[in-house]
Design an enzyme around this catalytic site. Structure first.
Site, PDB file in Angstrom:
ATOM      1  N   SER A  14       0.819  -1.208   0.000  1.00 26.90           N
ATOM      2  CA  SER A  14       0.000   0.000   0.000  1.00 26.90           C
ATOM      3  C   SER A  14       0.862   1.271   0.000  1.00 26.90           C
ATOM      4  O   SER A  14       1.775   1.404  -0.821  1.00 26.90           O
ATOM      5  CB  SER A  14      -0.962  -0.048   1.192  1.00 26.90           C
ATOM      6  OG  SER A  14      -1.990   0.883   1.055  1.00 26.90           O
ATOM      7  N   ASP A  30      -8.845  -6.209  -4.670  1.00 26.38           N
ATOM      8  CA  ASP A  30      -8.524  -5.020  -3.879  1.00 26.38           C
ATOM      9  C   ASP A  30      -9.524  -3.917  -4.215  1.00 26.38           C
ATOM     10  O   ASP A  30      -9.639  -3.511  -5.370  1.00 26.38           O
ATOM     11  CB  ASP A  30      -7.088  -4.570  -4.182  1.00 26.38           C
ATOM     12  CG  ASP A  30      -6.597  -3.477  -3.245  1.00 26.38           C
ATOM     13  OD1 ASP A  30      -7.436  -2.818  -2.594  1.00 26.38           O
ATOM     14  OD2 ASP A  30      -5.379  -3.291  -3.159  1.00 26.38           O
ATOM     15  N   HIS A  68      -7.224  -6.161  -0.316  1.00 29.01           N
ATOM     16  CA  HIS A  68      -6.087  -5.251  -0.126  1.00 29.01           C
ATOM     17  C   HIS A  68      -5.078  -5.803   0.868  1.00 29.01           C
ATOM     18  O   HIS A  68      -3.883  -5.528   0.772  1.00 29.01           O
ATOM     19  CB  HIS A  68      -6.609  -3.886   0.351  1.00 29.01           C
ATOM     20  CG  HIS A  68      -5.561  -2.830   0.437  1.00 29.01           C
ATOM     21  ND1 HIS A  68      -4.899  -2.337  -0.671  1.00 29.01           N
ATOM     22  CD2 HIS A  68      -5.042  -2.158   1.509  1.00 29.01           C
ATOM     23  CE1 HIS A  68      -4.036  -1.406  -0.298  1.00 29.01           C
ATOM     24  NE2 HIS A  68      -4.086  -1.291   1.026  1.00 29.01           N
TER      25      HIS A  68
END
Length: 271
Positions: free
Chosen positions: A92, A221, A249
């Site tokens: 991320s 995601d 995610h």
């Protein structure tokens, strides 16, 4: 320097993995993956970025991207020249931190693995890939996530704290419920990597641009959608693209075995 969680006896390990968490999270997100990689005989280090996990830095102390990434940079700086290069795995927002680390220490990194992570290029400012995506989000999309500013009025810095509903709906929708509960207890306010935090100078071709990059696409995601992940890959092509079709995610929670298997492949090919 922040104490880094690791397991020594490096002589018996095959590869050295260094894992970097995403926004509002901490080194605790890697507990499943660290266990599996070490069981496979590898040396694994996880770091808490500043004001994350058990790192005691306050948000107000973070004025630059280097401030936020200091624990990561400190660990890489501590490696001796005769140590093996690390495989740097970023998730991320941690992808921007990994890019900075590769820019500063390209000779200490065998490969950077972007696991559904923001992947900067060497033409635009570091925050470009985040800011481009976030313009497509509405306030309603963020649900109960809290945003705010800190720092000087003429140079405001931004922070975020993911809300429980946002995490359940957009980050952990395919992950075990106990991992979502863990996240609700442990997430912390973090700085957002904007231009005001990271500056507008792009990462260099000789540094970050010279390091082997691998991207792991997570097909389910909802925070960084698959089409945007693939746009980042086309924007700054990588050495190899891997995929976990049914991962949300938080692939380290929803598909830890599959993620571990891909990282072992990366280790075999690029370490």
């Amino acid at each position: 320097m922040q104490k880094v969680k690791n397991t020594m006896e490096s002589k018996k390990y095959k590869e050295r993995f260094l894992l970097v968490h995403g926004l509002c999270h901490g080194a605790w997100t890697w507990y499943k993956l660290k266990t599996q990689l070490e069981a496979a005989g590898h040396y694994v280090t996880v770091v808490d970025l500043a004001a994350s996990g058990i790192n005691m830095t306050s948000l107000e102390e973070i004025k630059t991207l280097k401030d936020y990434c200091k624990p990561l940079l400190d660990f890489l700086s501590s490696l001796c020249s005769d140590d093996e290069k690390v495989i740097l795995v970023a998730h991320s927002m941690g992808g921007i931190c990994a890019a900075l680390a590769a820019d500063v220490f390209p000779c200490k990194i065998a490969a950077v693995v972007f696991m559904t992570a923001f992947m900067p290029d060497t033409r635009n400012p570091p925050a470009y890939v985040y800011q481009k995506l976030v313009t497509s989000f509405t306030q309603e999309d963020w649900l109960d996530t809290v945003f705010g500013t800190y720092g000087e009025p003429d140079h405001p810095l931004e922070f975020a704290l993911f809300g429980p509903n946002f995490m359940a709906t957009n980050l952990y929708q395919l992950s075990p419920p106990e991992d979502l509960v863990l996240a609700k207890m442990l997430v912390r306010v973090n700085p957002i990597v904007t231009d005001n935090l990271a500056g507008t100078r792009s990462f260099s071709e000789d540094g970050y641009g010279s390091v082997t990059r691998v991207y792991i696409v997570c097909g389910e995601d909802l925070a960084i959608p698959e089409d945007y992940q693939r746009w980042m890959i086309s924007n700054f092509p990588v050495k190899e693209v891997m995929e976990i079709k049914d991962a949300d995610h938080m692939a380290m929670f929803s598909k830890p075995k599959e993620l571990c298997a891909l990282l072992l492949e990366v280790g075999n090919r690029y370490a």
